[in-house]
Design a protein around this motif. Structure first.
Motif, PDB file in Angstrom:
ATOM      1  N   LYS A   1       0.850  -1.187   0.000  1.00  0.00           N
ATOM      2  CA  LYS A   1       0.000   0.000   0.000  1.00  0.00           C
ATOM      3  C   LYS A   1       0.891   1.244   0.000  1.00  0.00           C
ATOM      4  N   PRO A   2       0.518   2.270  -0.764  1.00  0.00           N
ATOM      5  CA  PRO A   2       1.354   3.476  -0.802  1.00  0.00           C
ATOM      6  C   PRO A   2       1.415   4.170   0.555  1.00  0.00           C
TER       7      PRO A   2
ATOM      8  N   ARG B   1       0.850  10.201  -1.107  1.00  0.00           N
ATOM      9  CA  ARG B   1       0.370  10.453  -2.466  1.00  0.00           C
ATOM     10  C   ARG B   1       1.482  10.319  -3.504  1.00  0.00           C
TER      11      ARG B   1
ATOM     12  N   HIS C   1       4.127   8.452  -3.335  1.00  0.00           N
ATOM     13  CA  HIS C   1       4.405   7.020  -3.475  1.00  0.00           C
ATOM     14  C   HIS C   1       3.371   6.371  -4.386  1.00  0.00           C
ATOM     15  N   ALA C   2       2.106   6.747  -4.218  1.00  0.00           N
ATOM     16  CA  ALA C   2       1.042   6.207  -5.066  1.00  0.00           C
ATOM     17  C   ALA C   2       1.273   6.586  -6.528  1.00  0.00           C
ATOM     18  N   LYS C   3       1.681   7.823  -6.772  1.00  0.00           N
ATOM     19  CA  LYS C   3       1.958   8.263  -8.139  1.00  0.00           C
ATOM     20  C   LYS C   3       3.087   7.434  -8.759  1.00  0.00           C
TER      21      LYS C   3
ATOM     22  N   LEU D   1       1.731   3.919  -9.679  1.00  0.00           N
ATOM     23  CA  LEU D   1       0.870   3.919 -10.857  1.00  0.00           C
ATOM     24  C   LEU D   1       1.665   4.197 -12.123  1.00  0.00           C
TER      25      LEU D   1
ATOM     26  N   CYS E   1      -4.859  10.042  -7.643  1.00  0.00           N
ATOM     27  CA  CYS E   1      -4.223  10.073  -6.328  1.00  0.00           C
ATOM     28  C   CYS E   1      -4.859  11.132  -5.431  1.00  0.00           C
TER      29      CYS E   1
ATOM     30  N   PRO F   1      -6.362   5.472  -3.843  1.00  0.00           N
ATOM     31  CA  PRO F   1      -5.244   4.527  -3.839  1.00  0.00           C
ATOM     32  C   PRO F   1      -4.676   4.189  -2.466  1.00  0.00           C
ATOM     33  N   MET F   2      -4.963   4.998  -1.458  1.00  0.00           N
ATOM     34  CA  MET F   2      -4.142   4.982  -0.257  1.00  0.00           C
ATOM     35  C   MET F   2      -4.229   3.710   0.591  1.00  0.00           C
TER      36      MET F   2
ATOM     37  N   GLY G   1      -1.723   0.547  -5.107  1.00  0.00           N
ATOM     38  CA  GLY G   1      -2.195   1.906  -5.269  1.00  0.00           C
ATOM     39  C   GLY G   1      -3.403   2.080  -6.162  1.00  0.00           C
ATOM     40  N   TYR G   2      -4.191   1.007  -6.364  1.00  0.00           N
ATOM     41  CA  TYR G   2      -5.413   1.177  -7.164  1.00  0.00           C
ATOM     42  C   TYR G   2      -6.474   0.183  -6.719  1.00  0.00           C
TER      43      TYR G   2
END
Length: 202
Positions: free
Chosen positions: A84-85, A88, A90-92, A95, A140, A145-146, A151-152
């Motif tokens: 899990k990210p 934000r 990290h999520a970007k 992805l 994000c 995603p969080m 992240g999705y």
């Protein structure tokens, strides 16, 4: 049929999937250490965590007749686990790495009862179309995603990123229903018997 089915998870997505199967169950989230072991492969990781969650849930249930489901899902890209990210950015990054690529979603499912624990791992191939930087930013910013591996969420807005899937859709959401049904039947509780009981109660 007088079995107490317990879901050892706080995930609303997993609970929704079990309801989709027509099962009556209780939810007892468990808290275990999810740190990967040194050199642990992704499939072994989700296999181990699913088993630990189910066993911990069985202990918490305090009912020797209970059947406890534990599950863990991770996203794997080029052999690397994407959890899990953490934020934000990290999520970007996640992805962006998944964009235009095929990755694996590995979901371990364990069922624990008096007879012991059975564990299976479902592996699904998921392909993303090429994503634009602005849509990644917008996604994000939505916050979706969080709390999701990789992240999705395929069942949410993240479903717009998926161009192909080979395997179990429900496994990508968090719980492969075919595996759950098979484990319950093996334990003497076919899901279709629950359907009959529910229909008779109406």
């Amino acid at each position: 049929m007088a079995k107490n089915i317990v879901l050892a998870s706080a995930s609303p997505r997993r609970a929704d999937l079990l309801r989709q199967l027509g099962l009556c169950f209780t939810t007892r989230p468990v808290d275990i250490d999810e740190t990967p072991l040194p050199g642990e492969e992704a499939s072994a990781y989700v296999h181990r965590l699913a088993g630990e969650k189910a066993v911990a849930g069985f202990t918490r249930a305090g009912d020797p007749d209970a059947l406890v489901l534990g599950s863990d899902t991770t996203v794997v890209l080029d052999g690397r686990v994407l959890g899990k990210p953490t934020d934000r950015e990290h999520a970007k990054t996640m992805l962006g790495a998944l964009s235009g690529r095929t990755h694996q979603v590995m979901t371990g499912v364990a069922l624990t009862g008096q007879a012991g624990t059975e564990i299976l791992v479902s592996i699904t191939e998921v392909t993303f179309r090429t994503l634009g930087e602005r849509e990644i930013d917008a996604y994000c910013a939505s916050g979706e995603p969080m709390d999701k591996a990789g992240g999705y969420g395929i069942q949410g807005r993240g479903g717009a990123f998926v161009s192909a899937i080979t395997g179990s859709y429900s496994a990508v959401v968090g719980l492969p229903l075919d595996v759950v049904a098979g484990l319950l039947e093996q334990a003497g509780l076919p899901v279709w018997e629950c359907w009959i009981s529910n229909n008779n109660g109406e």
